[in-house]
Design a protein around this motif. Structure first.
Motif, PDB file in Angstrom:
ATOM      1  N   PRO A 290     -14.404 -14.747 -20.742  1.00 48.12           N
ATOM      2  CA  PRO A 290     -15.439 -13.781 -20.700  1.00 48.12           C
ATOM      3  C   PRO A 290     -16.871 -14.071 -19.926  1.00 48.12           C
ATOM      4  N   GLN A 291     -17.229 -15.148 -20.224  1.00 48.44           N
ATOM      5  CA  GLN A 291     -18.464 -15.414 -19.655  1.00 48.44           C
ATOM      6  C   GLN A 291     -18.567 -15.829 -18.320  1.00 48.44           C
ATOM      7  N   TYR A 296     -19.818 -13.918 -12.737  1.00 49.51           N
ATOM      8  CA  TYR A 296     -19.315 -13.505 -11.462  1.00 49.51           C
ATOM      9  C   TYR A 296     -18.497 -12.100 -11.100  1.00 49.51           C
ATOM     10  N   SER A 297     -19.234 -11.233 -12.007  1.00 53.59           N
ATOM     11  CA  SER A 297     -18.582  -9.700 -11.949  1.00 53.59           C
ATOM     12  C   SER A 297     -18.752  -9.053 -10.481  1.00 53.59           C
ATOM     13  N   ASP A 298     -19.834  -9.639 -10.081  1.00 48.62           N
ATOM     14  CA  ASP A 298     -20.550  -8.926  -8.618  1.00 48.62           C
ATOM     15  C   ASP A 298     -19.300  -9.382  -7.530  1.00 48.62           C
ATOM     16  N   ALA A 299     -18.820 -10.757  -7.623  1.00 51.92           N
ATOM     17  CA  ALA A 299     -17.952 -11.141  -6.689  1.00 51.92           C
ATOM     18  C   ALA A 299     -16.327 -10.983  -6.809  1.00 51.92           C
ATOM     19  N   LEU A 302     -12.418  -4.879  -9.387  1.00 48.17           N
ATOM     20  CA  LEU A 302     -12.160  -4.378 -10.454  1.00 48.17           C
ATOM     21  C   LEU A 302     -12.908  -4.598 -11.758  1.00 48.17           C
ATOM     22  N   VAL A 303     -13.914  -5.604 -11.600  1.00 45.00           N
ATOM     23  CA  VAL A 303     -14.677  -5.953 -12.793  1.00 45.00           C
ATOM     24  C   VAL A 303     -16.109  -5.305 -12.579  1.00 45.00           C
ATOM     25  N   ALA A 304     -16.460  -4.644 -13.525  1.00 46.57           N
ATOM     26  CA  ALA A 304     -17.865  -4.039 -13.356  1.00 46.57           C
ATOM     27  C   ALA A 304     -18.921  -4.893 -14.344  1.00 46.57           C
ATOM     28  N   GLU A 305     -20.165  -4.853 -14.042  1.00 44.99           N
ATOM     29  CA  GLU A 305     -21.311  -5.180 -15.034  1.00 44.99           C
ATOM     30  C   GLU A 305     -21.163  -4.292 -16.265  1.00 44.99           C
ATOM     31  N   GLY A 307     -22.091  -2.084 -18.833  1.00 42.10           N
ATOM     32  CA  GLY A 307     -22.889  -0.929 -19.165  1.00 42.10           C
ATOM     33  C   GLY A 307     -22.817  -0.009 -18.008  1.00 42.10           C
ATOM     34  N   SER A 308     -21.995  -0.507 -16.851  1.00 43.09           N
ATOM     35  CA  SER A 308     -21.871   0.245 -15.931  1.00 43.09           C
ATOM     36  C   SER A 308     -20.778   1.446 -15.622  1.00 43.09           C
ATOM     37  N   GLY A 309     -20.028   1.432 -16.683  1.00 42.64           N
ATOM     38  CA  GLY A 309     -18.916   2.223 -16.704  1.00 42.64           C
ATOM     39  C   GLY A 309     -17.698   1.885 -16.361  1.00 42.64           C
ATOM     40  N   GLY A 310     -17.513   0.903 -15.640  1.00 48.28           N
ATOM     41  CA  GLY A 310     -16.275   0.463 -15.304  1.00 48.28           C
ATOM     42  C   GLY A 310     -15.544  -0.514 -16.339  1.00 48.28           C
ATOM     43  N   VAL A 311     -14.555  -1.285 -15.800  1.00 51.67           N
ATOM     44  CA  VAL A 311     -13.827  -2.612 -16.586  1.00 51.67           C
ATOM     45  C   VAL A 311     -14.955  -3.600 -17.125  1.00 51.67           C
ATOM     46  N   SER A 312     -15.262  -3.465 -18.299  1.00 43.29           N
ATOM     47  CA  SER A 312     -16.562  -4.753 -18.422  1.00 43.29           C
ATOM     48  C   SER A 312     -15.975  -6.218 -18.255  1.00 43.29           C
ATOM     49  N   PRO A 313     -16.769  -7.171 -18.087  1.00 39.57           N
ATOM     50  CA  PRO A 313     -16.137  -8.469 -18.269  1.00 39.57           C
ATOM     51  C   PRO A 313     -15.331  -8.846 -19.468  1.00 39.57           C
TER      52      PRO A 313
END
Length: 364
Positions: A290-291, A296-299, A302-305, A307-313
């Motif tokens: 998870p960490q 590296y969620s930006d890179a 399908l993984v969003a930051e 609180g942004s509404g997508g699939v969180s880390p």
């Protein structure tokens, strides 16, 4: 002079690998930034807790869904004993582990008589009881906001950012100092568990897991062993809770919930049931994933930051190691540790075949 056997070669390579890993671990604080140190410390605490539950579930065959409760007991006991009662922090840490063991001992009569899903359901009650106490006993636990954790002070060394400490021109803050404490605690916990599993208690535990009736016929006190291993597992959980509290520097009730207990079951399943090394590997996988996804969620697709509404880390991590659990159950019953052992045996057979093969005839 006789040539070394493949077994001796394997032992030498294993010893060399252990020395290399230890040397690398000691050098880590001098080169890595705080994020990696904190992630590594969380992995160490998870590994200590995973070793404990692996003794109970992997080696003895007793399912527990309440491991997070004993981490909470260790963490909050350390804070209460050191802050409210004024005990020296090393003594408070030892006492917190003992309190976790006593808590497990109070539940051990049930653990000694139940098995399988029945014990799992019974230990699940510990999570709900623990959460209720943590949220409502505010004078002791601090309620929803939790409590700050006093830093460890050992032999005059304070495991905090102050006073300032510089080693080889590298400033040593709380994470750098705790890193070596974490290594010592993990090494001691792993060595003790390895000794238990390799001795007569380990043989009795495995017999109870595989053939409970046969164990009773051979004179093994099944209920006593189950209760004793439950207490030992609780103490490992308490020690992991103390280390988590020292690293996080704040204990909050939300952390010690049902998901944490499920994470520990995933750790030992992925790493390998009944294996100390498997518990460590599985803990590193589950706690670090998870960490890493968060960093590296930006890179990553399908993984969003958060609180942004997508699939969180965190959600992506649970999906991934959920898939890993399924893959291990279907294709790697021994987990990652079992895979490593099989690869080692294959390599050992290749070495023996190479030693026994006749030498090619020389040409004239």
């Amino acid at each position: 002079m006789s040539e070394p056997t493949p077994t001796a070669v394997a032992r030498t390579l294993r010893a060399a690998l252990c020395v290399a890993v230890l040397a690398a671990a000691v050098a880590v604080p001098f080169y890595l930034e705080g994020f990696w140190l904190q992630a590594g410390l969380f992995a160490m605490s998870a590994a200590i807790g995973a070793i404990g539950i692996n003794l109970l579930t992997g080696a003895t065959g007793q399912l527990s869904l309440g491991h997070a409760f004993f981490l909470a007991v260790g963490a909050y006991s350390y804070v209460f004993l050191s802050s409210d009662l004024g005990l020296p922090t090393p003594l408070a840490a030892v006492a917190a582990v003992i309190v976790a063991g006593v808590s497990g001992g109070l539940f051990s009569p049930i653990a000694g008589r139940l098995k399988g899903a029945y014990l799992g359901i019974a230990t699940l009650a510990l999570i709900f009881v623990g959460q209720h106490i943590l949220f409502n006993a505010e004078p002791v636990t601090g309620g929803f906001n939790g409590r700050p954790v006093p830093p460890m002070e050992l032999f005059g060394l304070v495991f905090a950012d102050t006073p300032e400490l510089v080693v080889l021109n590298v400033p040593f803050g709380s994470l750098e100092r705790l890193w070596f404490l974490g290594i010592a605690l993990l090494a001691g916990a792993a060595a003790f568990a390895r000794g238990v599993l390799r001795g007569r208690p380990g043989l009795a535990m495995n017999t109870i897991r595989d053939h409970e009736i046969a164990a009773g016929v051979m004179g093994v006190p099944v209920a006593r062993y189950r209760a004793g291993v439950f207490v030992l597992s609780s103490m490992y959980g308490g020690l992991a809770g103390v280390l988590v509290a020292l690293v996080f520097q704040q204990v909050v009730p939300d952390y010690f919930g049902m998901l944490l207990s499920l994470d520990y079951l995933a750790m030992i399943t992925i790493g390998g049931l009944g294996s100390v090394a498997g518990a460590v590997v599985g803990a590193a996988f589950v706690s670090l994933l998870p960490q890493l996804l968060t960093r590296y969620s930006d890179a990553l697709p399908l993984v969003a930051e958060p609180g942004s509404g997508g699939v969180s880390p965190a959600e992506a991590a649970r999906i991934l190691y959920g898939a890993a659990v399924v893959a291990v159950v279907l294709f790697l019953p021994g987990g990652l540790a079992g895979l490593a052992m099989r690869l080692g045996r294959v390599r050992s057979k290749e070495l023996r075949w190479a030693k026994s093969a006749p030498a090619p005839a020389s040409r004239r």
